[in-house]
Design a protein around this motif. Structure first.
Motif, PDB file in Angstrom:
ATOM      1  N   GLY A  59       8.758 -40.780 -16.738  1.00 43.12           N
ATOM      2  CA  GLY A  59       9.847 -39.840 -17.004  1.00 43.12           C
ATOM      3  C   GLY A  59      10.401 -40.026 -18.402  1.00 43.12           C
ATOM      4  O   GLY A  59      10.713 -39.058 -19.099  1.00 43.12           O
ATOM      5  N   ILE A  63      10.663 -37.266 -21.535  1.00 36.37           N
ATOM      6  CA  ILE A  63      11.830 -36.890 -22.347  1.00 36.37           C
ATOM      7  C   ILE A  63      11.483 -37.018 -23.831  1.00 36.37           C
ATOM      8  O   ILE A  63      11.754 -36.119 -24.637  1.00 36.37           O
ATOM      9  N   THR A  84      24.207 -42.224 -17.075  1.00 32.50           N
ATOM     10  CA  THR A  84      22.842 -41.850 -16.702  1.00 32.50           C
ATOM     11  C   THR A  84      22.025 -43.128 -16.669  1.00 32.50           C
ATOM     12  O   THR A  84      22.531 -44.210 -17.013  1.00 32.50           O
ATOM     13  N   ALA A  85      20.772 -43.014 -16.268  1.00 34.14           N
ATOM     14  CA  ALA A  85      19.864 -44.161 -16.363  1.00 34.14           C
ATOM     15  C   ALA A  85      19.596 -44.418 -17.848  1.00 34.14           C
ATOM     16  O   ALA A  85      19.434 -43.467 -18.625  1.00 34.14           O
ATOM     17  N   PRO A  87      16.997 -45.081 -19.546  1.00 34.51           N
ATOM     18  CA  PRO A  87      15.835 -44.451 -20.200  1.00 34.51           C
ATOM     19  C   PRO A  87      16.123 -43.085 -20.825  1.00 34.51           C
ATOM     20  O   PRO A  87      15.426 -42.685 -21.767  1.00 34.51           O
ATOM     21  N   VAL A 130      21.533 -34.141 -17.613  1.00 36.86           N
ATOM     22  CA  VAL A 130      20.944 -34.993 -16.568  1.00 36.86           C
ATOM     23  C   VAL A 130      21.450 -34.518 -15.201  1.00 36.86           C
ATOM     24  O   VAL A 130      22.665 -34.431 -14.984  1.00 36.86           O
ATOM     25  N   ASP A 149      16.962 -33.327 -17.760  1.00 34.80           N
ATOM     26  CA  ASP A 149      16.434 -34.565 -17.180  1.00 34.80           C
ATOM     27  C   ASP A 149      16.572 -34.438 -15.666  1.00 34.80           C
ATOM     28  O   ASP A 149      17.634 -34.706 -15.093  1.00 34.80           O
ATOM     29  N   ALA A 151      14.719 -36.146 -13.594  1.00 37.26           N
ATOM     30  CA  ALA A 151      14.019 -37.328 -13.066  1.00 37.26           C
ATOM     31  C   ALA A 151      14.391 -37.555 -11.603  1.00 37.26           C
ATOM     32  O   ALA A 151      13.582 -38.020 -10.807  1.00 37.26           O
ATOM     33  N   TYR A 171       8.607 -42.139 -10.815  1.00 34.21           N
ATOM     34  CA  TYR A 171       8.841 -43.559 -10.483  1.00 34.21           C
ATOM     35  C   TYR A 171       8.839 -43.655  -8.949  1.00 34.21           C
ATOM     36  O   TYR A 171       9.351 -42.746  -8.272  1.00 34.21           O
ATOM     37  N   LYS A 174      11.487 -42.212  -6.588  1.00 28.27           N
ATOM     38  CA  LYS A 174      12.017 -40.873  -6.819  1.00 28.27           C
ATOM     39  C   LYS A 174      11.649 -39.912  -5.676  1.00 28.27           C
ATOM     40  O   LYS A 174      10.861 -40.245  -4.802  1.00 28.27           O
ATOM     41  N   GLY A 182       4.893 -42.385 -13.624  1.00 31.24           N
ATOM     42  CA  GLY A 182       4.411 -41.046 -13.956  1.00 31.24           C
ATOM     43  C   GLY A 182       5.570 -40.149 -14.294  1.00 31.24           C
ATOM     44  O   GLY A 182       6.732 -40.448 -13.963  1.00 31.24           O
ATOM     45  N   TYR A 295      24.913 -46.473 -11.421  1.00 29.88           N
ATOM     46  CA  TYR A 295      24.506 -47.653 -12.137  1.00 29.88           C
ATOM     47  C   TYR A 295      25.743 -48.477 -12.412  1.00 29.88           C
ATOM     48  O   TYR A 295      26.828 -47.901 -12.594  1.00 29.88           O
TER      49      TYR A 295
END
Ligand SMILES: Cc1ncc(COP(=O)(O)O)c(C=O)c1O
Length: 354
Positions: A59, A63, A84-85, A87, A130, A149, A151, A171, A174, A182, A295
């Motif tokens: 992912g 991006i 957000t995450a 990444p 996101v 995003d 993801a 991931y 997900k 992927g 998170y």
């Protein structure tokens, strides 16, 4: 203990069919960018309704490639939410660009479209929206290119053409989880897709071993694509199951503060907020329910990213301090769902009586 997610159950659903396919891939000798990747791209295109899909290695790389194809480069600024995450921001940095981290909405945990203008500078080249936890965040009204995003939001978006590109992560945890890493870049723009395809393979042109761009390897493996094709067939049913579970959990404890809902919410994660998170997690654990935190820090609270914030982000910090993810995955049994609903109802009563 009811787990937050149990990947072994997903594995069991596909294991027999998958072992035959892996044998075929191994003996075919076509390990990368073969028939499964091509078929997966076509099938994901049909599922999303988008004209072009490029399957890539993760992912985060999706991006990075989408932004690169838009023309984001060193010194350019990209506006994105701070909650957000990591990444999402890392992909911007990978291009030498600057992530501009801004605050989120207290109800949705997603970007507020109206805030974009306040953070725009002459260097701003793009915005990343996101769709956190699977919530379909509104897109800002702007002339800047927007990358979505998604993801965590397979199935939450109904118009793939409304932004420059949408990215997905596969991931393993997900909504459509892989057997490794992927991702995919999904777009209606043929030029953007063509550029992403070249960037996926070291910047190579259609002519083998001719490179007119500098890039790296962002390929997806055939094994990963074959696995994802199995998951894609059952994806609608999985998302429906997630929605059913999330609805039941919220209904069991409506007094708790849940992320805003929407009929299109895909519920990658079912998340509530509570001021005393440790006590809430302990109470749920005592009733046999595992929890997680997605998170614990907003991106600007991470040492490596602290210098990318220009104005306070109190709502992002509040989400990071208070969020709790409760079990929500399609293979959850009815008995497990009862256990989680009961534990949440007990927690809601305890919170109300304080
Ligand atoms: C919102 C978000 N964006 C981007 C990513 C990056 O995806 P990947 O882990 O496939 O690189 C993730 C996954 O961790 C994510 O949750």
């Amino acid at each position: 203990m009811v787990p937050v997610v149990d990947l072994s159950r997903r594995g069991q659903r596909f294991a027999t069919r998958f072992s035959e396919i892996t044998r075929d891939i191994a003996t075919s000798g076509k390990i990368l960018l073969g028939e499964h990747t091509e078929a997966f791209e076509a099938e994901l295109g049909a599922w999303t309704g988008a004209r072009h899909v490029c399957a890539v290695s993760s992912g985060a790389s999706a991006i990075q490639l989408a932004l690169a194809a838009i023309g984001v480069g060193p010194g350019d600024e990209v506006i994105l939410p701070s909650f957000t995450a990591v990444p999402t921001a890392a992909a911007v940095c990978a291009l030498g660009a600057v992530p501009v981290l801004i605050d989120v909405d207290p109800a949705t945990a997603c970007l507020r479209g109206d805030d974009i203008a306040d953070h725009r500078t002459p260097r701003t080249r793009a915005v990343i929206v996101v769709h956190l936890y699977g919530y379909p965040a509104p897109l800002p009204i702007t002339d800047l290119p927007v990358v979505e995003d998604a993801a965590q939001a397979h199935g939450a978006l109904d118009d793939p053409g409304r932004s420059a590109a949408t990215i997905y992560s596969f991931y393993p945890t997900k909504i459509l989880g892989g057997i490794g890493d992927g991702g995919a870049v999904v777009t209606n723009d043929p030029a953007l897709d063509a550029l992403v395809r070249r960037l996926r393979v070291h910047g190579m042109t259609d002519q083998q071993y001719r490179h007119d761009l500098i890039s790296q390897n962002f390929r997806m493996s055939e094994i990963e694509a074959a696995w994802l094709r199995l998951g894609l067939v059952e994806l609608d049913a999985d998302i429906a199951a997630r929605r059913g579970i999330a609805t039941a959990l919220r209904a069991a404890a409506p007094q708790l503060t849940w992320q805003a809902d929407d009929p299109r919410h895909a519920h990658h994660l079912c998340v509530m907020r509570t001021a005393d998170r440790d006590a809430a997690r302990r109470s749920l654990a005592d009733h046999g329910v595992a929890t997680s935190v997605h998170y614990p820090f907003a991106v600007h609270q991470q040492v490596a990213y602290a210098h990318f914030v220009r104005s306070p982000c109190p709502e992002s910090e509040r989400w990071a301090a208070q969020c709790v993810s409760v079990p929500c995955f399609p293979e959850m049994t009815a008995a497990e769902l009862d256990t989680v609903c009961g534990a949440l109802a007990g927690l809601a009563e305890a919170v109300a009586s304080r």
